[in-house]
Motif scaffolding. Sequence first.
Motif, short mmCIF file in Angstrom:
data_model
loop_
_atom_site.label_atom_id
_atom_site.label_comp_id
_atom_site.label_asym_id
_atom_site.label_seq_id
_atom_site.Cartn_x
_atom_site.Cartn_y
_atom_site.Cartn_z
N ASN A 286 11.31 -11.12 -53.68
CA ASN A 286 9.98 -11.70 -53.89
C ASN A 286 9.03 -10.71 -54.55
OD1 ASN A 286 9.47 -14.54 -52.86
ND2 ASN A 286 10.61 -13.70 -51.14
N LYS A 287 9.19 -9.45 -54.23
CA LYS A 287 8.33 -8.41 -54.80
C LYS A 287 8.64 -8.19 -56.28
CE LYS A 287 6.85 -3.62 -53.97
NZ LYS A 287 7.06 -2.42 -53.13
N GLN A 288 9.92 -8.25 -56.63
CA GLN A 288 10.34 -7.91 -57.99
C GLN A 288 10.30 -9.09 -58.96
OE1 GLN A 288 10.86 -4.76 -58.95
NE2 GLN A 288 10.26 -4.26 -56.85
N THR A 290 8.36 -11.80 -60.38
CA THR A 290 7.00 -12.33 -60.52
C THR A 290 6.96 -13.56 -61.42
OG1 THR A 290 6.64 -10.79 -62.37
CG2 THR A 290 5.96 -10.06 -60.18
N GLU A 291 8.09 -13.90 -62.02
CA GLU A 291 8.14 -15.05 -62.92
C GLU A 291 8.17 -16.37 -62.15
OE1 GLU A 291 9.65 -11.47 -64.99
OE2 GLU A 291 10.02 -12.40 -63.04
N GLN A 293 7.00 -18.33 -58.21
CA GLN A 293 6.08 -18.19 -57.08
C GLN A 293 6.77 -17.64 -55.84
OE1 GLN A 293 3.88 -21.78 -56.27
NE2 GLN A 293 2.90 -21.81 -58.29
#
Length: 671
Positions: A286-288, A290-291, A293
């Motif tokens: 989830n952190k990496q 970003t494309e 949600q």
Amino acid sequence: MPISGRELTLERKRLVEVLKLLDDKLTEAGNVIFKDEEKLLEFKKYTWENMRSFDAQELRQATADTELEANKLLLKQDYFLKLYKIKDKPYFASIVFEDEDKERYSIYLGMTYLKDEEYGNIIYDWRSPICSIFYDFEIGPCAYAAPAGMIKGNLLRKRQYKIENRKMISAFDNSVNIDDELLQEVLASDSNEKMKNIVNTIQQEQNNVIRNVRDKTLIVSGIAGSGKTSVALHRIAFLLYKIDNLTNEDILIFSPNQIFTEYISNVLPELGENNTLQTTFNDYLNKQITEFQSVEPFMDFIGKYYSEKQDNIPLIKYKQSDEIITDINLYIEDYIRKARVLKDFTENKIYDISKSELNELIHDYYNNLPFYERIEVIAGKLSEKNYKGSTKKKATYQKLIYENSNFRKDFKDIYLGFFSSEFCKIRMNDKEIRYFNKTKEIPYVDALLFVYIKGLLEGFPYERNIRQVVIDEAQDYNYLQYLIISKIFKNSNFTILGDINQTINPYYKYETLDILSNIFPKSKCISLTKTYRSSPEIIEFTNKILGLNHVCAIRKTNSVPLVHRTNINLLPTDINYLRLKYKSVALITRDSKTAEKLYERLKVLVPISLLKNNTEEFNKELVILPAYLAKGLEFDSVIAYSDPESKYLKTEKNLLYVACTRAQHELIVYS
């Protein structure tokens, strides 16, 4: 065996003396801390009031002195808290050790040390070198690794104590024999809401893992109930004691889910240490990424297989396979090789640079960097060259490069490009491509590949502050995940623990975890072959599920036969029977849909809790959950439930094995 009445009297007398010394030390330490806090506050106040009269050097010195005193105070407070935790139960065992010079030493083991100016060490921290004798040797010749080298001698006595509320209930002598009295007493007890420490019953094979500081990576394969998670947590406590300047913030635990994280949250504090950093692989994704949600959680991905009909299973298996790693590597190599700036920059003198110069910079001069990092560096260098060392036009140059080239920093497009490339073995169909472009939550099976491609092209984030990484339930991470983890924590030490028999991922399975030594070359593979959780009756049944015969059951028989049911109408009766008999009862189903359906049916009859993937706190008295969420947990009794609508398939033996091996004392199987 129990000690004599005279010896018990002497031990009780010693306990009273130790408790008196401990109380005095607590009072003394409390007074010292109080005075030090007052001095520190006064010093801070003085520094603040006179700050304007200090020159720069005096101010730096005052700040450094304040920080030093604050750190000293923290150490005193930390030791005070450790002493306070053992005030009612100062130690749990002792040994009598005779060295080669025939000098004898009585060593009492506790959660932390206690010293006296006149008599020296009264209690030794269980992690100290000499205490390893207690865990590793029977009566007779022994040795331990001290800072000065190996110390040899003889172990003359091993004694364990049961102390409750400052009273010695019993004491007995034993050997390292795994059937010793205290271990069997612990195994016979009911399970608790949260995992407890096992410091007084650590076995030799477990101790070999806990105290290993020679190997950079430990790969531990342990059967169900072998104490893998407990071993991992006690290993963390040992490393915090053993390694200089290692703190809880230097250690990261990868947990399977939030339920598990909450379940283990008491162990390190019980051992006198603060909890370490904890995460899940989904948190990293989830952190990496970003494309999108969000990223589909791993447990939701697994749950879909057991609860829903999945389309295009061959493609999912390919996306989870080791084979696709090579295919993606070839695709990215080809992508970079074909990447070209197609036009010269000729807008004005400042931006004037030829495409051949740029391509040479990209492919020759900066080819040691990840591809998109090269573009960023080149743009920065061009800005510095043309704007008197300033990087203010870096973004402008990056934009010019992308606008005049055959490549874009569009990871969605690059990812989908793989599935239409010559390197892909199984392609995505139009429907799957449309879904990928439209969805706001990237599917878990795509997220792993997506983040790997991003890492190959722009570099993997480097976590330089993490010195120790612990990965539990290792069999649920595929080979690609370990590749990614090894690149993120490239200078860290690893403790990796798992059991291939407890694999819940229907698309991926290891033959052996030893293959991970290909990724972590400085590694040692260790096996834990004894199970301490379940009764022999339960072990015998679970062995048959997978055709195992090497499992060694330690718990003595409780003569409770395993029960098979075919009539689901008996379920409420069985639940009430187990609730009256045990502290914790789990109803474990094949899938989440069955769990939810049964929960709705049962909640009007009994107080029952439903565990889901995002559950953080729960009461173990009576819970219902799918098998793939039960990993790492244990209960006094388990009902492994399936019915004609949710029966286990022949290919799902591992999932049934997970469900049944959660039981300590009694197992009822509905099928």
